[in-house]
Design a protein around this motif. Structure first.
Motif, PDB file in Angstrom:
ATOM      1  N   ILE A 184       3.472   3.511 -14.316  1.00 11.01           N
ATOM      2  CA  ILE A 184       4.191   2.212 -14.677  1.00 11.01           C
ATOM      3  C   ILE A 184       4.353   1.307 -13.580  1.00 11.01           C
ATOM      4  O   ILE A 184       5.051   1.827 -12.530  1.00 11.01           O
ATOM      5  CB  ILE A 184       5.505   2.391 -15.532  1.00 11.01           C
ATOM      6  CG1 ILE A 184       5.080   2.822 -16.716  1.00 11.01           C
ATOM      7  CG2 ILE A 184       5.914   0.889 -15.943  1.00 11.01           C
ATOM      8  CD1 ILE A 184       6.251   3.082 -17.820  1.00 11.01           C
ATOM      9  N   THR A 185       3.732   0.341 -13.236  1.00  9.97           N
ATOM     10  CA  THR A 185       3.590  -0.274 -12.088  1.00  9.97           C
ATOM     11  C   THR A 185       4.721  -1.520 -12.070  1.00  9.97           C
ATOM     12  O   THR A 185       4.305  -2.652 -11.439  1.00  9.97           O
ATOM     13  CB  THR A 185       2.295  -0.874 -11.543  1.00  9.97           C
ATOM     14  OG1 THR A 185       1.635  -1.790 -12.649  1.00  9.97           O
ATOM     15  CG2 THR A 185       1.482   0.473 -11.561  1.00  9.97           C
ATOM     16  N   PRO A 227       0.968  -1.106  -0.054  1.00  6.22           N
ATOM     17  CA  PRO A 227       0.150   0.152   0.050  1.00  6.22           C
ATOM     18  C   PRO A 227       0.840   1.333   0.071  1.00  6.22           C
ATOM     19  O   PRO A 227       0.521   2.278  -0.604  1.00  6.22           O
ATOM     20  CB  PRO A 227      -0.874  -0.255   1.411  1.00  6.22           C
ATOM     21  CG  PRO A 227      -1.050  -1.620   1.379  1.00  6.22           C
ATOM     22  CD  PRO A 227       0.223  -2.292   0.972  1.00  6.22           C
ATOM     23  N   TYR A 228       1.987   1.139   0.728  1.00  7.51           N
ATOM     24  CA  TYR A 228       2.661   2.467   0.612  1.00  7.51           C
ATOM     25  C   TYR A 228       3.202   2.707  -0.732  1.00  7.51           C
ATOM     26  O   TYR A 228       3.477   4.012  -1.365  1.00  7.51           O
ATOM     27  CB  TYR A 228       4.111   2.251   1.691  1.00  7.51           C
ATOM     28  CG  TYR A 228       4.951   3.467   1.503  1.00  7.51           C
ATOM     29  CD1 TYR A 228       4.788   4.482   2.030  1.00  7.51           C
ATOM     30  CD2 TYR A 228       6.287   3.206   0.881  1.00  7.51           C
ATOM     31  CE1 TYR A 228       5.650   5.819   1.839  1.00  7.51           C
ATOM     32  CE2 TYR A 228       7.209   4.400   1.049  1.00  7.51           C
ATOM     33  CZ  TYR A 228       6.855   5.403   1.204  1.00  7.51           C
ATOM     34  OH  TYR A 228       7.837   6.635   1.261  1.00  7.51           O
ATOM     35  N   THR A 229       3.479   1.718  -1.539  1.00  6.99           N
ATOM     36  CA  THR A 229       4.179   1.934  -2.883  1.00  6.99           C
ATOM     37  C   THR A 229       2.958   2.386  -3.729  1.00  6.99           C
ATOM     38  O   THR A 229       3.396   3.260  -4.433  1.00  6.99           O
ATOM     39  CB  THR A 229       4.761   0.479  -3.597  1.00  6.99           C
ATOM     40  OG1 THR A 229       5.805   0.053  -2.599  1.00  6.99           O
ATOM     41  CG2 THR A 229       5.198   0.787  -4.740  1.00  6.99           C
ATOM     42  N   VAL A 230       1.798   1.759  -3.557  1.00  7.32           N
ATOM     43  CA  VAL A 230       0.676   2.227  -4.249  1.00  7.32           C
ATOM     44  C   VAL A 230       0.430   3.817  -3.983  1.00  7.32           C
ATOM     45  O   VAL A 230       0.312   4.715  -4.879  1.00  7.32           O
ATOM     46  CB  VAL A 230      -0.684   1.682  -4.047  1.00  7.32           C
ATOM     47  CG1 VAL A 230      -2.012   2.307  -4.496  1.00  7.32           C
ATOM     48  CG2 VAL A 230      -0.533   0.146  -4.412  1.00  7.32           C
ATOM     49  N   ALA A 231       0.424   4.257  -2.788  1.00  2.00           N
ATOM     50  CA  ALA A 231       0.133   5.271  -2.288  1.00  2.00           C
ATOM     51  C   ALA A 231       1.231   6.601  -2.870  1.00  2.00           C
ATOM     52  O   ALA A 231       1.070   7.972  -3.352  1.00  2.00           O
ATOM     53  CB  ALA A 231       0.070   5.723  -0.913  1.00  2.00           C
ATOM     54  N   TYR A 232       2.562   6.157  -2.815  1.00  3.46           N
ATOM     55  CA  TYR A 232       3.683   6.738  -3.113  1.00  3.46           C
ATOM     56  C   TYR A 232       3.576   7.197  -4.697  1.00  3.46           C
ATOM     57  O   TYR A 232       3.584   8.474  -4.862  1.00  3.46           O
ATOM     58  CB  TYR A 232       4.944   6.039  -2.932  1.00  3.46           C
ATOM     59  CG  TYR A 232       6.376   7.083  -2.828  1.00  3.46           C
ATOM     60  CD1 TYR A 232       6.684   7.397  -1.704  1.00  3.46           C
ATOM     61  CD2 TYR A 232       6.957   7.096  -4.180  1.00  3.46           C
ATOM     62  CE1 TYR A 232       8.084   8.091  -1.858  1.00  3.46           C
ATOM     63  CE2 TYR A 232       7.850   7.645  -4.365  1.00  3.46           C
ATOM     64  CZ  TYR A 232       8.669   8.295  -3.294  1.00  3.46           C
ATOM     65  OH  TYR A 232       9.907   8.904  -3.259  1.00  3.46           O
ATOM     66  N   GLN A 233       3.537   6.314  -5.474  1.00  7.50           N
ATOM     67  CA  GLN A 233       3.442   6.582  -6.922  1.00  7.50           C
ATOM     68  C   GLN A 233       2.129   7.329  -7.150  1.00  7.50           C
ATOM     69  O   GLN A 233       2.281   8.007  -8.206  1.00  7.50           O
ATOM     70  CB  GLN A 233       3.100   5.260  -7.689  1.00  7.50           C
ATOM     71  CG  GLN A 233       4.587   4.270  -7.705  1.00  7.50           C
ATOM     72  CD  GLN A 233       4.298   3.112  -8.912  1.00  7.50           C
ATOM     73  OE1 GLN A 233       3.641   2.370  -8.950  1.00  7.50           O
ATOM     74  NE2 GLN A 233       5.249   3.402  -9.974  1.00  7.50           N
ATOM     75  N   THR A 234       0.977   7.175  -6.496  1.00  5.61           N
ATOM     76  CA  THR A 234      -0.179   7.882  -7.126  1.00  5.61           C
ATOM     77  C   THR A 234       0.037   9.413  -6.536  1.00  5.61           C
ATOM     78  O   THR A 234      -0.252  10.164  -7.121  1.00  5.61           O
ATOM     79  CB  THR A 234      -1.257   7.225  -6.160  1.00  5.61           C
ATOM     80  OG1 THR A 234      -1.347   5.873  -6.405  1.00  5.61           O
ATOM     81  CG2 THR A 234      -2.606   7.906  -6.709  1.00  5.61           C
ATOM     82  N   GLN A 235       0.547   9.555  -5.412  1.00  5.74           N
ATOM     83  CA  GLN A 235       1.063  11.132  -4.831  1.00  5.74           C
ATOM     84  C   GLN A 235       1.720  11.602  -5.801  1.00  5.74           C
ATOM     85  O   GLN A 235       1.432  12.964  -6.027  1.00  5.74           O
ATOM     86  CB  GLN A 235       1.495  10.925  -3.466  1.00  5.74           C
ATOM     87  CG  GLN A 235       1.836  12.321  -2.901  1.00  5.74           C
ATOM     88  CD  GLN A 235       2.237  12.055  -1.539  1.00  5.74           C
ATOM     89  OE1 GLN A 235       1.255  12.094  -0.577  1.00  5.74           O
ATOM     90  NE2 GLN A 235       3.523  12.186  -1.018  1.00  5.74           N
ATOM     91  N   ALA A 269      -5.679  -4.941 -10.126  1.00  6.99           N
ATOM     92  CA  ALA A 269      -6.551  -3.826 -10.305  1.00  6.99           C
ATOM     93  C   ALA A 269      -6.693  -2.944  -9.233  1.00  6.99           C
ATOM     94  O   ALA A 269      -7.499  -2.064  -8.993  1.00  6.99           O
ATOM     95  CB  ALA A 269      -8.051  -4.212 -11.057  1.00  6.99           C
ATOM     96  N   TYR A 270      -6.000  -3.197  -7.929  1.00  5.40           N
ATOM     97  CA  TYR A 270      -6.062  -2.384  -6.738  1.00  5.40           C
ATOM     98  C   TYR A 270      -5.564  -1.032  -7.058  1.00  5.40           C
ATOM     99  O   TYR A 270      -6.401   0.095  -6.826  1.00  5.40           O
ATOM    100  CB  TYR A 270      -5.309  -3.179  -5.678  1.00  5.40           C
ATOM    101  CG  TYR A 270      -5.131  -2.127  -4.445  1.00  5.40           C
ATOM    102  CD1 TYR A 270      -6.558  -1.971  -3.732  1.00  5.40           C
ATOM    103  CD2 TYR A 270      -3.794  -1.680  -3.890  1.00  5.40           C
ATOM    104  CE1 TYR A 270      -6.372  -1.416  -2.572  1.00  5.40           C
ATOM    105  CE2 TYR A 270      -4.138  -1.019  -2.852  1.00  5.40           C
ATOM    106  CZ  TYR A 270      -5.167  -0.816  -2.036  1.00  5.40           C
ATOM    107  OH  TYR A 270      -4.977  -0.182  -0.868  1.00  5.40           O
ATOM    108  N   GLN A 271      -4.367  -0.865  -7.696  1.00  2.05           N
ATOM    109  CA  GLN A 271      -3.759   0.448  -8.149  1.00  2.05           C
ATOM    110  C   GLN A 271      -5.018   1.073  -9.027  1.00  2.05           C
ATOM    111  O   GLN A 271      -5.098   2.471  -9.020  1.00  2.05           O
ATOM    112  CB  GLN A 271      -2.648   0.433  -8.699  1.00  2.05           C
ATOM    113  CG  GLN A 271      -2.058   1.809  -9.566  1.00  2.05           C
ATOM    114  CD  GLN A 271      -1.580   2.737  -8.350  1.00  2.05           C
ATOM    115  OE1 GLN A 271      -0.605   2.605  -7.729  1.00  2.05           O
ATOM    116  NE2 GLN A 271      -2.522   3.452  -8.089  1.00  2.05           N
ATOM    117  N   ALA A 272      -5.526   0.463  -9.974  1.00  2.00           N
ATOM    118  CA  ALA A 272      -6.410   0.975 -11.171  1.00  2.00           C
ATOM    119  C   ALA A 272      -7.856   1.611 -10.145  1.00  2.00           C
ATOM    120  O   ALA A 272      -7.995   2.660 -10.456  1.00  2.00           O
ATOM    121  CB  ALA A 272      -7.072   0.085 -11.815  1.00  2.00           C
ATOM    122  N   CYS A 273      -7.996   0.837  -8.955  1.00  3.98           N
ATOM    123  CA  CYS A 273      -9.369   1.314  -8.431  1.00  3.98           C
ATOM    124  C   CYS A 273      -8.825   2.356  -7.588  1.00  3.98           C
ATOM    125  O   CYS A 273      -9.613   3.486  -7.242  1.00  3.98           O
ATOM    126  CB  CYS A 273      -9.866   0.100  -7.707  1.00  3.98           C
ATOM    127  SG  CYS A 273     -10.625  -0.880  -8.423  1.00  3.98           S
TER     128      CYS A 273
END
Length: 224
Positions: A161-162, A75-83, A101-105
């Motif tokens: 890019i993930t 989750p930290y990585t998802v939040a970091y990239q999204t931020q 699809a978690y990052q997509a959502c």
């Protein structure tokens, strides 16, 4: 016959909501400051995206396997990239590597007009059957080669890019709008640096370098 196991899988209990809130507090302590990103993480039941075997630990801040040699990101990585991506509502976003699809959502929660590509056919088919995705009608799913992008739908405001790219994919740079941003982990098989690229002209870019991460590799072609 009613499948009670399936019903339980898509239940979002007070306990799970509480664990999500604790996860958001952890992400805030680790330096995530974008409240819109934190709200998106808080709104999405991460346990929906995992095998039921992981349900009890779904809100730990770590990655888990999802099959086909892939993982759902920490989750930290998802939040970091999204931020870093700085998504605004209704921006046109290209995501490479749908995975679970978690990052997509998360991007859907931010009201992105999202185009997401998955090269693994089995993962793509699983996501297509995933009922939770219907919550985000602005997400479009594609089976294809991420290195090729989606030129038919270009240009994009943002590109995410993930997976770990050995270098910035040139075709994806071409599919960005001027003023657009790309967030990509670049480097070898063990450790990558998170990079943010801003397109300042037809062939001009500015690059910023951030923290180290570890991603599965970005591969070319499609896998059936």
């Amino acid at each position: 016959m009613v499948n009670f196991a399936a019903m339980r899988r898509y239940d979002d209990s007070y306990k799970q909501k509480g664990l999500r809130k604790q996860l958001v507090d952890t992400l805030r302590q680790k330096g995530i400051t974008d409240e819109n990103v934190l709200a998106a993480i808080n709104n999405i039941p991460r346990h929906y995206f995992l095998d039921t075997a992981f349900e009890g630990i779904a809100y730990e801040d770590r990655a888990f396997p999802i099959g086909e040699g892939q993982t759902i990101s920490q989750p930290y990585t998802v939040a970091y990239q999204t931020q870093l991506l700085e998504v605004k509502p209704f921006e046109k976003v290209l995501e490479i590597g749908t995975g679970s699809a978690y990052q997509a959502c998360v991007l859907g929660e931010l009201k992105a007009n999202l185009f997401t590509i998955e090269r693994q056919k089995k993962l793509f088919d699983q996501v297509k059957q995933f009922p939770f995705k219907s919550r985000y009608p602005t997400i479009r799913f594609f089976y294809g080669d991420g290195y090729e992008g989606l030129p038919t739908f270009a240009p994009f405001d943002k590109v995410l890019i993930t997976a770990a790219a050995p270098q910035t994919p040139p075709k994806l740079l071409q599919q960005m709008k001027i003023g657009g941003k790309m967030v990509v982990p670049v480097g070898g098989s063990e450790i990558q640096r998170m990079i943010r690229i801003t397109k300042t002209g037809d062939n001009d870019y500015e690059q910023e370098t951030f923290d180290n991460f570890s991603f599965v590799p970005m591969l070319s072609g499609k896998r059936s």
